[in-house]
Write a protein that holds these residues in place. Sequence first.
Motif, mmCIF file in Angstrom:
data_model
loop_
_atom_site.group_PDB
_atom_site.id
_atom_site.type_symbol
_atom_site.label_atom_id
_atom_site.label_comp_id
_atom_site.label_asym_id
_atom_site.label_seq_id
_atom_site.Cartn_x
_atom_site.Cartn_y
_atom_site.Cartn_z
ATOM 1 N N THR A 188 0.599 -1.099 0.133
ATOM 2 C CA THR A 188 0.006 -0.090 0.084
ATOM 3 C C THR A 188 1.057 1.258 -0.036
ATOM 4 O O THR A 188 2.212 1.355 0.560
ATOM 5 N N ALA A 189 0.374 2.306 -0.596
ATOM 6 C CA ALA A 189 0.892 3.534 -0.880
ATOM 7 C C ALA A 189 1.367 4.376 0.603
ATOM 8 O O ALA A 189 2.399 4.697 0.954
ATOM 9 N N PRO A 190 0.363 4.281 1.617
ATOM 10 C CA PRO A 190 0.680 4.678 2.899
ATOM 11 C C PRO A 190 1.900 4.290 3.588
ATOM 12 O O PRO A 190 2.769 4.836 4.140
ATOM 13 N N VAL A 191 2.247 2.845 3.541
ATOM 14 C CA VAL A 191 3.419 2.363 4.150
ATOM 15 C C VAL A 191 4.609 2.677 3.655
ATOM 16 O O VAL A 191 5.652 2.858 4.122
ATOM 17 N N SER A 192 4.439 2.416 2.194
ATOM 18 C CA SER A 192 5.721 2.882 1.437
ATOM 19 C C SER A 192 6.079 4.424 1.666
ATOM 20 O O SER A 192 6.995 4.620 1.788
ATOM 21 N N LYS A 193 5.027 5.288 1.773
ATOM 22 C CA LYS A 193 5.251 6.734 1.961
ATOM 23 C C LYS A 193 5.771 6.857 3.473
ATOM 24 O O LYS A 193 6.848 7.767 3.614
ATOM 25 N N MET A 194 5.316 6.119 4.300
ATOM 26 C CA MET A 194 5.870 6.225 5.498
ATOM 27 C C MET A 194 7.374 6.091 5.699
ATOM 28 O O MET A 194 8.004 6.620 6.377
ATOM 29 N N VAL A 195 7.684 4.882 4.955
ATOM 30 C CA VAL A 195 9.199 4.596 5.043
ATOM 31 C C VAL A 195 9.994 5.357 4.437
ATOM 32 O O VAL A 195 10.944 5.790 4.606
ATOM 33 N N ALA A 196 9.403 6.034 3.144
ATOM 34 C CA ALA A 196 10.250 7.046 2.497
ATOM 35 C C ALA A 196 10.281 8.389 3.257
ATOM 36 O O ALA A 196 11.346 9.153 3.238
ATOM 37 N N VAL A 197 9.317 8.732 4.047
ATOM 38 C CA VAL A 197 9.408 9.858 4.746
ATOM 39 C C VAL A 197 10.324 9.845 5.810
ATOM 40 O O VAL A 197 11.183 10.817 6.143
ATOM 41 N N ILE A 198 10.583 8.782 6.466
ATOM 42 C CA ILE A 198 11.509 8.292 7.489
ATOM 43 C C ILE A 198 13.059 8.380 6.808
ATOM 44 O O ILE A 198 13.916 8.873 7.681
ATOM 45 N N LEU A 199 12.905 7.908 5.880
ATOM 46 C CA LEU A 199 14.365 7.895 5.174
ATOM 47 C C LEU A 199 14.942 9.344 4.922
ATOM 48 O O LEU A 199 15.824 9.769 4.984
ATOM 49 N N ARG A 200 13.934 10.164 4.082
ATOM 50 C CA ARG A 200 14.137 11.515 3.785
ATOM 51 C C ARG A 200 14.487 12.549 5.127
ATOM 52 O O ARG A 200 15.314 13.105 5.034
ATOM 53 N N HIS A 201 13.849 12.152 6.080
ATOM 54 C CA HIS A 201 14.124 13.136 7.134
ATOM 55 C C HIS A 201 15.502 12.714 7.860
ATOM 56 O O HIS A 201 16.193 13.558 8.460
ATOM 57 N N ALA A 202 15.773 11.363 7.845
ATOM 58 C CA ALA A 202 16.999 11.141 8.313
ATOM 59 C C ALA A 202 18.212 11.641 7.768
ATOM 60 O O ALA A 202 19.187 12.108 8.348
ATOM 61 N N ILE A 203 18.138 11.506 6.297
ATOM 62 C CA ILE A 203 19.246 12.045 5.445
ATOM 63 C C ILE A 203 19.235 13.619 5.469
ATOM 64 O O ILE A 203 20.005 14.303 5.352
ATOM 65 N N GLU A 204 17.968 14.235 5.283
ATOM 66 C CA GLU A 204 18.080 15.696 5.717
ATOM 67 C C GLU A 204 18.759 16.098 6.827
ATOM 68 O O GLU A 204 19.388 17.271 7.189
ATOM 69 N N GLY A 205 18.555 15.312 8.067
ATOM 70 C CA GLY A 205 18.996 15.380 9.267
ATOM 71 C C GLY A 205 20.509 15.020 9.589
ATOM 72 O O GLY A 205 20.928 15.211 10.656
ATOM 73 N N SER A 206 21.355 14.731 8.432
ATOM 74 C CA SER A 206 22.464 14.056 8.477
ATOM 75 C C SER A 206 22.665 12.983 9.176
ATOM 76 O O SER A 206 23.740 12.983 10.122
ATOM 77 N N ALA A 207 21.814 12.132 9.671
ATOM 78 C CA ALA A 207 21.893 10.933 10.459
ATOM 79 C C ALA A 207 22.889 9.971 9.819
ATOM 80 O O ALA A 207 22.928 9.610 8.573
#
Length: 585
Positions: A188-207
Amino acid sequence: MATLQGPIRDLASVLIERGIITPEKYAMAEKEAQGKRVPVVNILEQQGYVRDEDLAKARAEVFQIPYVDLIGRVISPDLLNTIQRDLAKNYQLVPFELNDRVLSVAMLDPTNFRALEAVEFMARNNGFTISYFVTSHASLESILKQYASLTAEVQAALEGTMPTVQPQTNALDEISLADKGIEEVIKTAPVSKMVAVILRHAIEGSASDIHIEPTADGSRVRYRVDGILHTSIKLPPYVHAAIVARIKVISNLKLDETRLPQDGRFHTEVDGKSIDLRVSTLPLMNNEKVVMRILDSSSKKLNLDDLGFIAREKEVLVKSLESTQGMVLSTGPTGSGKSTTLYTLLGMINNEDINIVTLEDPVEYHMEGVNQSQINPEVGLTFANGLRSILRQDPDVIMVGEIRDTETAELAVNAALTGHLVFSTLHTNDAFGAIPRLIDMKVEPFLISSSLSTIIAQRLVRRICEYCKEPQDIPDAEKNEVLEALKKAPSAAFPKDFRLDKPMQFAHGKGCVRCGNSGYKGRLVVAEVIEVTDQMQAIITGGSKLADIKAEAKRQGVLTMKEDGFLKAAIGMTTVEEVLRATQE
């Protein structure tokens, strides 16, 4: 009201006139830009020749457009949405003020004519007049992040999953591959989107790492930034299994295997960055935990200054690269930056004239022009067997990810003795312990003395944020501890402009939005760097007494890790607290 016009002055003139860059360094950047057929600004940014803020201010002066610092500014959602996020992100510009139908827009590049056309079209349709400003990457990113917070984006995705995936329990046996519902949820799109959002915020935050772990009341997402774990968001328990399953799918792991740990990997692109993620799953009492290591292969090429090597230690490392044979060992515990140091050294000698081959477990960063191989013990490709094969590949330079056993140690030493420059890592507490460790692996002392070139031991400490850095008067007890340690240290290892009879420049970060109010941004090494000289070779061959090795190292001018850390605290690179945290036994 600021409008756009052509450049008034030359960027090089502004940067050199302001003392931001030397004419020689600008000429180097210009030559590199011509060779790569890219704008010189790209090289200035990628190689870190100038700071982001300084470059933005210079651009503003070149085009006679006001510069604006947007760090810390909070923009209302209504104002942000005058320019859609995709448009803002694509054209690298953001709105930040609206007065009397005049919309203030901050942009990175005033010569981006496509961006200008898009903004002017939007302005005409909405009856706005545009006032242009120049800003920095950091400012732009701080506003782009305000379009949607991690919590808001995940909450939006959650709303799409609630009717579908909410089970009565979150136990693994209740959410298995046999349950057709979970298969649908994974897609489902919501789960895929949730994972993508978690990844994007980690990368933007230099994790550097993402931890997704089950808790008693839900699922916790934590990011490791500059070596410290921070909880970013808590999710309801009913989505944990679906998120883990989604990560397993994209990492090519077995969905129906929940009893054993698994390791995988996947590649993605986030905001134009090429990102590799190394995935590890671990079964816990009632669910699985996932840890993802972020490997940013698009990040700029590092140098020894970026890592934090200074003065004598930097000179010794540069000298070790001038040899065509010998062994450079990097030692320290897991997570101390050993691999990053070796990658940086390889990058400094990487060119088409030499054949560099690596054997790693696993391959962490892709290096253009380097032949990288990953061990696979399941099919018999161990470090020892792989090293034998590498020696038949006509290598000039070899990197072995880790020396773990006698066979690998002997092969690495023999490779270093037969005309190869060898890099590897070893798990010891300090640089002095590397020699006894090799002897424990049954390598003859005379072979060690003939093959070893340089030994590095290191730890990572957090670097004081340059944007909120200010002088700090530390307690007398700490000051005396630093002073006493540096009095005993060899002064030959100090930077030329550092003297103990002058006041030390202790500092700290008071906290700002750029560093998440932590006072720290980025990390640097505290290190011991031993050069294996003729005198050191004689000591190794004669019995390798630790006291003799340490005495010779001190005569060379080697600082211990704690002394190096105190020196870097005394010149304002890090804090005494960080040094003590990283170097305590």
